[in-house]
Motif scaffolding. Sequence first.
Motif, PDB file in Angstrom:
ATOM      1  N   SER A 139       0.802  -1.230   0.000  1.00  0.00           N
ATOM      2  CA  SER A 139       0.000   0.000   0.000  1.00  0.00           C
ATOM      3  C   SER A 139       0.829   1.271   0.000  1.00  0.00           C
ATOM      4  O   SER A 139       1.945   1.288   0.506  1.00  0.00           O
ATOM      5  N   TRP A 141       0.978   5.613   0.936  1.00  0.00           N
ATOM      6  CA  TRP A 141       0.766   6.394   2.152  1.00  0.00           C
ATOM      7  C   TRP A 141      -0.393   7.374   2.018  1.00  0.00           C
ATOM      8  O   TRP A 141      -0.836   7.943   3.010  1.00  0.00           O
ATOM      9  N   LYS A 165       1.583  -4.936   3.650  1.00  0.00           N
ATOM     10  CA  LYS A 165       2.813  -4.169   3.866  1.00  0.00           C
ATOM     11  C   LYS A 165       2.470  -2.709   3.581  1.00  0.00           C
ATOM     12  O   LYS A 165       2.323  -2.290   2.436  1.00  0.00           O
ATOM     13  N   GLU A 202       9.618  -7.050  -1.565  1.00  0.00           N
ATOM     14  CA  GLU A 202      10.118  -8.050  -2.524  1.00  0.00           C
ATOM     15  C   GLU A 202      10.291  -9.414  -1.875  1.00  0.00           C
ATOM     16  O   GLU A 202      10.183 -10.440  -2.552  1.00  0.00           O
ATOM     17  N   THR A 216      -0.798  -1.062  -4.754  1.00  0.00           N
ATOM     18  CA  THR A 216      -1.235   0.290  -5.068  1.00  0.00           C
ATOM     19  C   THR A 216      -0.008   1.174  -4.903  1.00  0.00           C
ATOM     20  O   THR A 216       0.579   1.218  -3.812  1.00  0.00           O
ATOM     21  N   GLY A 217       0.407   1.826  -5.963  1.00  0.00           N
ATOM     22  CA  GLY A 217       1.619   2.646  -5.873  1.00  0.00           C
ATOM     23  C   GLY A 217       1.928   3.279  -7.210  1.00  0.00           C
ATOM     24  O   GLY A 217       1.050   3.430  -8.062  1.00  0.00           O
ATOM     25  N   SER A 218       3.194   3.624  -7.394  1.00  0.00           N
ATOM     26  CA  SER A 218       3.579   4.323  -8.623  1.00  0.00           C
ATOM     27  C   SER A 218       3.740   3.337  -9.770  1.00  0.00           C
ATOM     28  O   SER A 218       3.861   2.124  -9.561  1.00  0.00           O
ATOM     29  N   THR A 221       6.941   1.302  -9.485  1.00  0.00           N
ATOM     30  CA  THR A 221       6.811   0.197  -8.517  1.00  0.00           C
ATOM     31  C   THR A 221       6.022  -0.955  -9.133  1.00  0.00           C
ATOM     32  O   THR A 221       6.398  -2.119  -9.002  1.00  0.00           O
ATOM     33  N   LEU A 240      -2.180   1.849 -10.075  1.00  0.00           N
ATOM     34  CA  LEU A 240      -1.007   2.736 -10.104  1.00  0.00           C
ATOM     35  C   LEU A 240      -1.394   4.204 -10.321  1.00  0.00           C
ATOM     36  O   LEU A 240      -2.539   4.581 -10.123  1.00  0.00           O
ATOM     37  N   GLY A 241      -0.417   4.980 -10.723  1.00  0.00           N
ATOM     38  CA  GLY A 241      -0.576   6.434 -10.746  1.00  0.00           C
ATOM     39  C   GLY A 241      -1.570   6.947 -11.770  1.00  0.00           C
ATOM     40  O   GLY A 241      -2.047   6.226 -12.645  1.00  0.00           O
ATOM     41  N   CYS A 273      -4.249   9.641  -6.318  1.00  0.00           N
ATOM     42  CA  CYS A 273      -4.027   9.072  -7.658  1.00  0.00           C
ATOM     43  C   CYS A 273      -5.007   9.659  -8.663  1.00  0.00           C
ATOM     44  O   CYS A 273      -4.667   9.871  -9.813  1.00  0.00           O
ATOM     45  N   GLU A 371       3.069  12.536 -13.350  1.00  0.00           N
ATOM     46  CA  GLU A 371       2.222  12.700 -12.163  1.00  0.00           C
ATOM     47  C   GLU A 371       2.895  13.705 -11.217  1.00  0.00           C
ATOM     48  O   GLU A 371       4.043  13.511 -10.802  1.00  0.00           O
ATOM     49  N   TRP A 439     -13.086  -0.058  -9.839  1.00  0.00           N
ATOM     50  CA  TRP A 439     -11.965   0.868  -9.734  1.00  0.00           C
ATOM     51  C   TRP A 439     -10.735   0.268 -10.397  1.00  0.00           C
ATOM     52  O   TRP A 439     -10.382  -0.889 -10.144  1.00  0.00           O
TER      53      TRP A 439
HETATM   54  P1  NAD Z   1       5.327   3.802  -4.186  1.00  0.00           P
HETATM   55  O1  NAD Z   1       5.211   3.131  -5.496  1.00  0.00           O
HETATM   56  O2  NAD Z   1       6.595   4.499  -3.881  1.00  0.00           O
HETATM   57  O3  NAD Z   1       5.097   2.772  -2.980  1.00  0.00           O
HETATM   58  C1  NAD Z   1       3.900   2.039  -2.858  1.00  0.00           C
HETATM   59  C2  NAD Z   1       4.173   0.813  -1.992  1.00  0.00           C
HETATM   60  O4  NAD Z   1       5.012  -0.073  -2.724  1.00  0.00           O
HETATM   61  C3  NAD Z   1       4.910   1.102  -0.704  1.00  0.00           C
HETATM   62  O5  NAD Z   1       4.407   0.276   0.313  1.00  0.00           O
HETATM   63  C4  NAD Z   1       6.336   0.734  -1.026  1.00  0.00           C
HETATM   64  O6  NAD Z   1       7.117   0.390   0.103  1.00  0.00           O
HETATM   65  C5  NAD Z   1       6.118  -0.461  -1.923  1.00  0.00           C
HETATM   66  N1  NAD Z   1       7.221  -0.778  -2.838  1.00  0.00           N
HETATM   67  C6  NAD Z   1       8.032   0.074  -3.496  1.00  0.00           C
HETATM   68  N2  NAD Z   1       8.894  -0.620  -4.267  1.00  0.00           N
HETATM   69  C7  NAD Z   1       8.606  -1.931  -4.099  1.00  0.00           C
HETATM   70  C8  NAD Z   1       9.145  -3.128  -4.619  1.00  0.00           C
HETATM   71  N3  NAD Z   1      10.169  -3.137  -5.476  1.00  0.00           N
HETATM   72  N4  NAD Z   1       8.617  -4.299  -4.226  1.00  0.00           N
HETATM   73  C9  NAD Z   1       7.571  -4.321  -3.353  1.00  0.00           C
HETATM   74  N5  NAD Z   1       7.023  -3.216  -2.825  1.00  0.00           N
HETATM   75  C10 NAD Z   1       7.542  -2.028  -3.193  1.00  0.00           C
HETATM   76  O7  NAD Z   1       4.089   4.797  -4.102  1.00  0.00           O
HETATM   77  P2  NAD Z   1       3.750   5.828  -2.951  1.00  0.00           P
HETATM   78  O8  NAD Z   1       4.623   7.018  -3.074  1.00  0.00           O
HETATM   79  O9  NAD Z   1       3.636   5.153  -1.653  1.00  0.00           O
HETATM   80  O10 NAD Z   1       2.255   6.230  -3.364  1.00  0.00           O
HETATM   81  C11 NAD Z   1       1.965   7.143  -4.359  1.00  0.00           C
HETATM   82  C12 NAD Z   1       1.662   6.466  -5.683  1.00  0.00           C
HETATM   83  O11 NAD Z   1       0.570   5.553  -5.520  1.00  0.00           O
HETATM   84  C13 NAD Z   1       1.211   7.461  -6.727  1.00  0.00           C
HETATM   85  O12 NAD Z   1       1.761   7.131  -7.974  1.00  0.00           O
HETATM   86  C14 NAD Z   1      -0.293   7.281  -6.740  1.00  0.00           C
HETATM   87  O13 NAD Z   1      -0.900   7.690  -7.939  1.00  0.00           O
HETATM   88  C15 NAD Z   1      -0.407   5.816  -6.525  1.00  0.00           C
HETATM   89  N6  NAD Z   1      -1.736   5.455  -6.023  1.00  0.00           N
HETATM   90  C16 NAD Z   1      -2.583   4.810  -6.871  1.00  0.00           C
HETATM   91  C17 NAD Z   1      -3.866   4.514  -6.443  1.00  0.00           C
HETATM   92  C18 NAD Z   1      -4.849   3.828  -7.349  1.00  0.00           C
HETATM   93  O14 NAD Z   1      -5.880   3.401  -6.858  1.00  0.00           O
HETATM   94  N7  NAD Z   1      -4.593   3.706  -8.637  1.00  0.00           N
HETATM   95  C19 NAD Z   1      -4.273   4.850  -5.147  1.00  0.00           C
HETATM   96  C20 NAD Z   1      -3.379   5.496  -4.310  1.00  0.00           C
HETATM   97  C21 NAD Z   1      -2.100   5.799  -4.765  1.00  0.00           C
END
Ligand code: NAD
Length: 535
Positions: A139, A141, A165, A202, A216-218, A221, A240-241, A273, A371, A439
């Motif tokens: 997840s 933040w 996590k 990982e 859910t992340g970039s 990622t 993702l983003g 996002c 983004e 979603w």
């Molecule tokens: P991030 O990608 O930096 O991190 C997200 C999560 O992934 C964190 O828990 C991080 O520790 C983990 N992570 C990072 N690298 C990893 C790897 N190699 N293996 C396993 N886990 C790993 O993103 P962030 O800065 O925490 O959140 C912001 C991003 O999330 C933005 O791009 C935003 O658009 C996106 N987001 C998307 C949605 C959606 O529903 N599409 C919702 C919320 C946020």
Amino acid sequence: MNTLTNTITVKSPADGSVIGEVPISSPQEIDETIARSERAFQDWKQTSIPERVSILRNLRRIILSERQAMIDLVALEQGKPKTEALIVEISPVLETLAFLIHDAPKILAPRRSSPKGPYLRGRSSTLYFHPYGIWTVISPWNYPINTPIVQLCAILFAGNTAILKPSPLTPLCGQWLVDAMHRAGFPKDVVQVVQGGATEGELLLSDPRVRSVLVTGSVATGRRVMEVAAQTNKKVVLELGGKDPAIVLSDADLERSAKGVVWAGMMNAGQTCAAIERVYVEQAVYEPFTQLLKKEIEALRVGNPLTGDPDMGPVVAPFQIEKIDAHVQDSVAKGARLLCGGKRLTELGELYYAPTLLTDVNHDMQIMREETFGPVLAVQAVQSEEEAILKANDSAYGLTASIWTRSRERAQRMAPRLECGAVTVNSHMTSFSDGCGCWGGFKDTGIGRTHGEFGLYELVQTQHVQENYVAKPEIWWYPYSERVRQITDDLYALIAEQRLGKRLALMKRFSAQTGYLNRFMTSHKTMPGLLRYLK
Ligand code: NAD
């Protein structure tokens, strides 16, 4: 994260104060967590749907009765204003719980299906929805409660176990929500938490016992997660983003639209996002609309969410403010007009950025391509609906979009042409709150869906059980013969035939072969079935 002490030092973005030390999970602890989850799965998958529903009801009560503690923690650890946290961290969770409690039991119940063609008539088919086993939920933040909790509830409802996590920026919220789930009645090993960053993520992803991952992340990622997960053939769902566009048409209610666009661009200091980051306005209303945006933005109260109840708090960490400022500077250097904001509010603290309005931007600027994830609206004029659609789609991302208009006809004409997972009309971002909706993103924004029926299907593997109790052997079994070949060939000829006269002739020939047909079709309903199939 301090790798020397193996702890995460949690700082409040509101004032930089240290609010906690959280141990990073060691490889051995992660291994033991997975082992417990694997064992717990054997019992959890046997629990009845009413048992799971009753735990979800308890969770709803806990979230509502402990809402103050929850929003205090979100404000402290992530920086959202408390009123905002009360609305956006809780209401989507309630909607999802309502969906899981009321609709999901029917959706995941075994489902009968029947084959259409004559070959398989007479037998019954049932589709069963089975859990995968262990899911890891990774997840971000920016919505440290609502995002993981809605995902975890659906995963557990479907009979899986889960390991969360959370982001290393919001480990306390992650621990809080897992504790709340335990207090609601989910057994301790059915949902667990692993603390850490990419390394710990990982370790979970590379373990073959973990069958599936929801990240859910970039975008970066997401790509890396797919690489690692591919080594053990995991099921992957990526959220993702985004770089969401809003299209403001000339017939829109401009005052209302300006309020809505500003809210969806600035909420959570733009760290959403699905925040509006790009605004395309029809030329006829470009000037008045940008002036309304400016008025709304200048009225926003930015401040410390711990000592007051501002409209906007800080961004989460220094890397965020650096990126926001870099995008704004790049736009101004390339000719954008800065109507307000565009600077750090150092008098408030290290992480406060003024809500910003840029106009006359174009797609050569970072602000329209990457983004930004900050409190910045970038506005461009368009000459037509067609240009608005082209511009909106000119992006690697495709999460959501909004159209602002009084015309149902224009909205309904444009919405299906937008390349994104959700379109809202005269509002923005509300589709996330809809637990019955869907979603997820197009293009780089993701793979798979969460929420509603289609989100549930991502969390299960479908099994097809087909039953046949006709005593006679199937006609296609050995030995092959000229007679079997002829009947099969005639059947295909009949299906392919479009001319009524020829079709009737072929059917007559079939009727003459009733003896064979009865064996072949295995049912007396053959002819009506065949006719339906040929329609
Ligand atoms: P991030 O990608 O930096 O991190 C997200 C999560 O992934 C964190 O828990 C991080 O520790 C983990 N992570 C990072 N690298 C990893 C790897 N190699 N293996 C396993 N886990 C790993 O993103 P962030 O800065 O925490 O959140 C912001 C991003 O999330 C933005 O791009 C935003 O658009 C996106 N987001 C998307 C949605 C959606 O529903 N599409 C919702 C919320 C946020």
